[in-house]
Enzyme design. Structure first.
Site, PDB file in Angstrom:
ATOM      1  N   SER A 100      87.575 -62.218  19.037  1.00  0.00           N
ATOM      2  CA  SER A 100      86.790 -62.081  20.383  1.00  0.00           C
ATOM      3  C   SER A 100      86.927 -63.275  21.289  1.00  0.00           C
ATOM      4  O   SER A 100      87.301 -63.128  22.249  1.00  0.00           O
ATOM      5  CB  SER A 100      85.129 -61.773  20.179  1.00  0.00           C
ATOM      6  OG  SER A 100      85.093 -60.522  19.477  1.00  0.00           O
ATOM      7  N   HIS A 128      83.110 -66.470  22.459  1.00  0.00           N
ATOM      8  CA  HIS A 128      83.004 -65.561  23.790  1.00  0.00           C
ATOM      9  C   HIS A 128      83.615 -66.805  25.028  1.00  0.00           C
ATOM     10  O   HIS A 128      84.481 -66.724  25.775  1.00  0.00           O
ATOM     11  CB  HIS A 128      82.396 -64.645  24.191  1.00  0.00           C
ATOM     12  CG  HIS A 128      82.287 -63.752  22.853  1.00  0.00           C
ATOM     13  ND1 HIS A 128      81.576 -62.449  23.297  1.00  0.00           N
ATOM     14  CD2 HIS A 128      82.817 -63.443  21.964  1.00  0.00           C
ATOM     15  CE1 HIS A 128      81.637 -61.707  22.152  1.00  0.00           C
ATOM     16  NE2 HIS A 128      82.366 -62.149  21.433  1.00  0.00           N
TER      17      HIS A 128
END
Length: 301
Positions: free
Chosen positions: A206, A252
């Site tokens: 991610s 993230h």
């Protein structure tokens, strides 16, 4: 919707002066574009743009025609960011997806012993003690980028990688796309290592994929494309990031920031100093990753 919302191939913003829809790319008719080849004047989308001394050319013209009658280009065709135009513009994206899937199959076959050995933080299989980067296992910063916690986790990440990675790879070129992907992933690992609890497992692609989101936004802005799709995609993903438990938001955010910084350098570097600016910024981001890792290691040891 025919295209993924994060793709840099969406329609351009239309000003008041536009009386009709923009034409479609001659190779991808479903993609509206306001850019034309400077040699044959056919409309071309970002995936088909080849940077020339003046403007952009289509792949047929830079290869010598393919029936267009143009002479071969004198210089090697380049992408928007200055990379070499490849015959398969999605090759690196395919390889990355293959590596992630291969690692996940090994996880399923071997089990927690493998995952704990290569995630950002893990437990020693025999003693049960927490093991990680602080114990000198720096490779975990990289290997954790290729591990996933569930089938839905890897499916979502790989779909995002395919939708966003392919067009971005075509626009940047292979070498620059690889640099962007790994620097974003490492930046995500570094911020997670710095801010997360020492016993919180962290794994997944991610961070790297959020870096691709950030670079895609920069590219779309550079080409004056409609920013609403990529903004909507980022907002949705950030809602999931902060709204659901067991998500390493640090990875993230770290990946997103690195992707924006590196992406900006890739598409805005001045032509005369392009390589110096692009790879200089990449090196600077790696220095930040190393410094962050050293600071956190000093805190834990």
């Amino acid at each position: 919707m025919d295209q993924p919302p994060g793709s840099p191939q969406g329609p351009r913003d239309k000003g008041p002066q536009d009386a009709q829809n923009l034409p479609g790319c001659y190779r991808h008719p479903d993609r509206e574009t306001g850019v034309r080849c400077t040699r044959c004047e056919r409309p071309i989308c970002p995936e088909c743009m080849v940077s020339a001394s003046v403007g952009f050319q289509c792949p047929d013209c830079v290869r010598g025609g393919s029936g267009t009658g143009h002479a071969p280009a004198a210089t090697q065709p380049r992408t928007l960011a200055g990379g070499t135009v490849a015959s398969d513009p999605r090759l690196v994206t395919k390889v990355l997806i293959g590596l992630n899937l291969a690692f996940y199959l090994v996880q399923l076959s071997v089990g927690d012993a493998f995952t704990d050995r290569f995630t950002l933080f893990g437990r020693a299989w025999l003693s049960g003690d927490i093991q990680g980067v602080a114990e000198g296992q720096w490779y975990r910063m990289l290997t954790s980028m290729f591990l996933h916690g569930s089938a839905m986790h890897i499916i979502f990440n790989m779909l995002s990688l395919w939708w966003v990675g392919g067009p971005l790879e075509a626009a940047l070129g292979r070498a620059r796309f690889i640099a962007l992907y790994f620097i974003s992933g490492l930046a995500g690992s570094a911020l997670c290592y710095l801010l997360a609890d020492a016993d919180q497992p962290s794994l997944g692609a991610s961070g790297a994929i959020f870096g691709l989101f950030g670079a895609t936004a920069v590219l779309m802005r550079r080409l004056n494309y409609d920013m609403r799709p990529i903004i909507a995609l980022l907002v949705i993903n950030l809602i999931f990031t902060f709204g659901w438990s067991n998500i390493a938001w640090q990875a993230h955010i770290g990946g997103l920031v690195a992707g924006v910084v590196v992406g900006y350098a890739m598409v805005h570097a001045p032509l005369e100093r392009r390589n110096l600016v692009q790879y200089g910024v990449c090196a600077l981001m790696l220095v930040v990753v190393v410094a962050t890792t050293l600071i956190r290691t000093a805190q834990l040891t």
